[in-house]
Design a protein around this motif. Sequence first.
Motif, PDB file in Angstrom:
ATOM      1  N   ALA A  78       0.848  -1.184   0.000  1.00  0.00           N
ATOM      2  CA  ALA A  78       0.000   0.000   0.000  1.00  0.00           C
ATOM      3  C   ALA A  78       0.891   1.244   0.000  1.00  0.00           C
ATOM      4  CB  ALA A  78      -0.912   0.006   1.216  1.00  0.00           C
ATOM      5  N   PRO A  79       0.541   2.258  -0.776  1.00  0.00           N
ATOM      6  CA  PRO A  79       1.372   3.475  -0.787  1.00  0.00           C
ATOM      7  C   PRO A  79       1.355   4.176   0.562  1.00  0.00           C
ATOM      8  CG  PRO A  79      -0.666   3.832  -1.993  1.00  0.00           C
ATOM      9  CD  PRO A  79      -0.625   2.374  -1.667  1.00  0.00           C
ATOM     10  N   ASP A  80       2.462   4.820   0.881  1.00  0.00           N
ATOM     11  CA  ASP A  80       2.571   5.544   2.145  1.00  0.00           C
ATOM     12  C   ASP A  80       1.933   6.923   2.017  1.00  0.00           C
ATOM     13  OD1 ASP A  80       4.054   3.406   3.136  1.00  0.00           O
ATOM     14  OD2 ASP A  80       5.932   4.240   2.355  1.00  0.00           O
ATOM     15  N   ASN A  81       1.175   7.310   3.030  1.00  0.00           N
ATOM     16  CA  ASN A  81       0.597   8.647   3.069  1.00  0.00           C
ATOM     17  C   ASN A  81       1.653   9.627   3.558  1.00  0.00           C
ATOM     18  OD1 ASN A  81      -2.043   7.862   2.256  1.00  0.00           O
ATOM     19  ND2 ASN A  81      -2.450   7.101   4.328  1.00  0.00           N
ATOM     20  N   VAL A  82       1.920  10.638   2.745  1.00  0.00           N
ATOM     21  CA  VAL A  82       2.964  11.614   3.075  1.00  0.00           C
ATOM     22  C   VAL A  82       2.406  13.014   3.243  1.00  0.00           C
ATOM     23  CG1 VAL A  82       4.787  10.271   1.960  1.00  0.00           C
ATOM     24  CG2 VAL A  82       3.480  11.936   0.618  1.00  0.00           C
ATOM     25  N   GLY A  83       1.098  13.171   3.229  1.00  0.00           N
ATOM     26  CA  GLY A  83       0.506  14.491   3.406  1.00  0.00           C
ATOM     27  C   GLY A  83       0.870  15.428   2.273  1.00  0.00           C
ATOM     28  N   PHE A  84       1.340  16.609   2.635  1.00  0.00           N
ATOM     29  CA  PHE A  84       1.682  17.630   1.644  1.00  0.00           C
ATOM     30  C   PHE A  84       3.170  17.605   1.285  1.00  0.00           C
ATOM     31  CE2 PHE A  84      -2.229  19.202   3.516  1.00  0.00           C
ATOM     32  CZ  PHE A  84      -2.929  19.671   2.416  1.00  0.00           C
ATOM     33  N   ALA A  85       3.831  16.496   1.550  1.00  0.00           N
ATOM     34  CA  ALA A  85       5.268  16.430   1.282  1.00  0.00           C
ATOM     35  C   ALA A  85       5.568  16.578  -0.210  1.00  0.00           C
ATOM     36  CB  ALA A  85       5.841  15.105   1.801  1.00  0.00           C
ATOM     37  N   TYR A  87       3.827  18.245  -2.437  1.00  0.00           N
ATOM     38  CA  TYR A  87       3.636  19.650  -2.812  1.00  0.00           C
ATOM     39  C   TYR A  87       4.769  20.519  -2.275  1.00  0.00           C
ATOM     40  CZ  TYR A  87      -1.053  18.252  -4.227  1.00  0.00           C
ATOM     41  OH  TYR A  87      -2.113  17.634  -4.854  1.00  0.00           O
ATOM     42  N   ALA A  88       5.279  20.169  -1.092  1.00  0.00           N
ATOM     43  CA  ALA A  88       6.422  20.911  -0.551  1.00  0.00           C
ATOM     44  C   ALA A  88       7.646  20.739  -1.442  1.00  0.00           C
ATOM     45  CB  ALA A  88       6.718  20.440   0.868  1.00  0.00           C
ATOM     46  N   LYS A  89       7.848  19.541  -1.972  1.00  0.00           N
ATOM     47  CA  LYS A  89       8.970  19.322  -2.885  1.00  0.00           C
ATOM     48  C   LYS A  89       8.815  20.146  -4.161  1.00  0.00           C
ATOM     49  CE  LYS A  89       9.962  14.567  -1.401  1.00  0.00           C
ATOM     50  NZ  LYS A  89       9.996  13.134  -1.838  1.00  0.00           N
ATOM     51  N   ILE A  90       7.585  20.270  -4.635  1.00  0.00           N
ATOM     52  CA  ILE A  90       7.359  21.029  -5.870  1.00  0.00           C
ATOM     53  C   ILE A  90       7.677  22.508  -5.657  1.00  0.00           C
ATOM     54  CG2 ILE A  90       5.589  21.800  -7.493  1.00  0.00           C
ATOM     55  CD1 ILE A  90       4.190  19.131  -7.087  1.00  0.00           C
ATOM     56  N   PHE A  91       7.090  23.084  -4.617  1.00  0.00           N
ATOM     57  CA  PHE A  91       7.206  24.535  -4.432  1.00  0.00           C
ATOM     58  C   PHE A  91       8.565  24.960  -3.891  1.00  0.00           C
ATOM     59  CE2 PHE A  91       2.531  23.908  -4.195  1.00  0.00           C
ATOM     60  CZ  PHE A  91       2.198  24.684  -5.296  1.00  0.00           C
ATOM     61  N   ASN A  93      11.289  23.510  -5.207  1.00  0.00           N
ATOM     62  CA  ASN A  93      12.182  23.112  -6.297  1.00  0.00           C
ATOM     63  C   ASN A  93      12.241  24.245  -7.317  1.00  0.00           C
ATOM     64  OD1 ASN A  93      13.657  21.878  -8.282  1.00  0.00           O
ATOM     65  ND2 ASN A  93      12.405  20.031  -8.398  1.00  0.00           N
ATOM     66  N   SER A  94      13.431  24.737  -7.589  1.00  0.00           N
ATOM     67  CA  SER A  94      13.577  25.837  -8.556  1.00  0.00           C
ATOM     68  C   SER A  94      13.159  25.415  -9.960  1.00  0.00           C
ATOM     69  CB  SER A  94      15.020  26.337  -8.573  1.00  0.00           C
ATOM     70  OG  SER A  94      15.913  25.291  -8.937  1.00  0.00           O
ATOM     71  N   THR A  95      13.241  24.115 -10.256  1.00  0.00           N
ATOM     72  CA  THR A  95      12.834  23.636 -11.580  1.00  0.00           C
ATOM     73  C   THR A  95      11.363  23.915 -11.832  1.00  0.00           C
ATOM     74  OG1 THR A  95      14.493  21.873 -11.453  1.00  0.00           O
ATOM     75  CG2 THR A  95      12.766  21.624 -13.096  1.00  0.00           C
ATOM     76  N   PHE A  96      10.544  23.839 -10.786  1.00  0.00           N
ATOM     77  CA  PHE A  96       9.109  24.088 -10.951  1.00  0.00           C
ATOM     78  C   PHE A  96       8.857  25.483 -11.499  1.00  0.00           C
ATOM     79  CE2 PHE A  96       5.385  26.058  -8.895  1.00  0.00           C
ATOM     80  CZ  PHE A  96       4.377  25.356  -9.546  1.00  0.00           C
ATOM     81  N   TYR A  97       9.516  26.476 -10.946  1.00  0.00           N
ATOM     82  CA  TYR A  97       9.290  27.853 -11.381  1.00  0.00           C
ATOM     83  C   TYR A  97       9.849  28.082 -12.788  1.00  0.00           C
ATOM     84  CZ  TYR A  97       8.208  28.320  -6.459  1.00  0.00           C
ATOM     85  OH  TYR A  97       7.648  28.141  -5.217  1.00  0.00           O
ATOM     86  N   GLU A  98      10.941  27.409 -13.129  1.00  0.00           N
ATOM     87  CA  GLU A  98      11.462  27.515 -14.489  1.00  0.00           C
ATOM     88  C   GLU A  98      10.489  26.902 -15.486  1.00  0.00           C
ATOM     89  OE1 GLU A  98      15.219  25.612 -14.470  1.00  0.00           O
ATOM     90  OE2 GLU A  98      16.170  27.050 -13.101  1.00  0.00           O
ATOM     91  N   VAL A  99       9.926  25.751 -15.137  1.00  0.00           N
ATOM     92  CA  VAL A  99       8.975  25.081 -16.029  1.00  0.00           C
ATOM     93  C   VAL A  99       7.698  25.902 -16.174  1.00  0.00           C
ATOM     94  CG1 VAL A  99       7.539  23.034 -16.304  1.00  0.00           C
ATOM     95  CG2 VAL A  99       9.910  22.792 -15.570  1.00  0.00           C
ATOM     96  N   VAL A 100       7.211  26.462 -15.071  1.00  0.00           N
ATOM     97  CA  VAL A 100       6.003  27.295 -15.144  1.00  0.00           C
ATOM     98  C   VAL A 100       6.250  28.526 -16.011  1.00  0.00           C
ATOM     99  CG1 VAL A 100       4.443  28.752 -13.810  1.00  0.00           C
ATOM    100  CG2 VAL A 100       5.051  26.498 -12.961  1.00  0.00           C
ATOM    101  N   ALA A 101       7.400  29.175 -15.822  1.00  0.00           N
ATOM    102  CA  ALA A 101       7.712  30.362 -16.625  1.00  0.00           C
ATOM    103  C   ALA A 101       7.823  30.001 -18.098  1.00  0.00           C
ATOM    104  CB  ALA A 101       9.016  30.989 -16.138  1.00  0.00           C
TER     105      ALA A 101
END
Length: 327
Positions: A78-85, A87-91, A93-101
């Motif tokens: 069964a997959p482990d529940n990690v909550g908002f972990a 989403y925390a990795k996404i926001f 991560n500098s790559t996220f903002y480069e990809v969004v831009a």
Amino acid sequence: MSVVDTPSAPPAPQPPAPAPAGRTGSKRRSATSGGFAPLALTLPALLLLAGLLGYPLIRMIVLSFQSLGLRQLFADLAPDNVGFANYAKIFTNSTFYEVVARTVAFTVVSVLLTLVLGLGVALLMRRVAPSVRIAMIIAMMFVWAVPQLVATQTFRWLVDSDFGVLNYLIDRLPGVDFANHSWFADPIQGWAVITTIVVWAGIPFIAITLNAGLTQVPKELLEAAVVDGASAWQVLRSVTLPILKPLLVIVTTLSVIWNFGLFTQVYVVRNGRPEDEYQVLATWAYSTAFKNNNYGLGSAIAVVTVLLLLGVMAFYMRQMFKIGDVD
């Protein structure tokens, strides 16, 4: 001495009491709404959409709060529940903002080019003979009907570094050496190719839609503007575009939604392995989930992409309701 009563004048008729505010409007709305008939007619389609899209969307949202990888899949854990972990990795991560831009920049450029060229084609269609106009519509319908995968693969062959026709034609120019030129070695040239593919496929929808809108522009207004000494640009800016504004808002919003979810063109031209400078939100989510086998993080990226698109979709629905109120 008796007093004779004189008959009094009959009372003046009273005007009917005004109907309570809102009653007439409610009657009109109830008469035109049709009760539950519209809902009953659309219910099968809504149930089908809920089955096809609702379950995957809910599953993706649930998975975005979990950690699911190859270990859980192969061991049937069964997959482990990690909550908002995730989403925390996404926001963080500098790559996220480069990809969004990069995604936003591509969307703005491609939509603007598509609108300008599509409007130009639509204006041209109003000036040619009816037979030529029909031929243009048929040709654009064929372009619109070509699947994205086929169109992208065709453009990929055209710009191929070894056998591409485009390189061959440019190399024929005097003083130009384009033999074995790679269009994707430079991200600017590579994105120019990708943008060309998207704009080429998007012009038919814009042109045909705006051509239909141009038929509703009163000729009297155009003739009056010309008589007053307005130039062609002034007529377009002051008469045509204001009348087309509701339609322009709709096609612009739809183009933003479609181009923001860019995937096929990038994935195909980069042979299924887009480099970092070619990653957009859709390809980044796919690569994270299926190439890096991090399905929870990939689902979180997809959820963020959907949330970003919801703002555009809300604006689109608002414009649709405004146009409905005007009608």
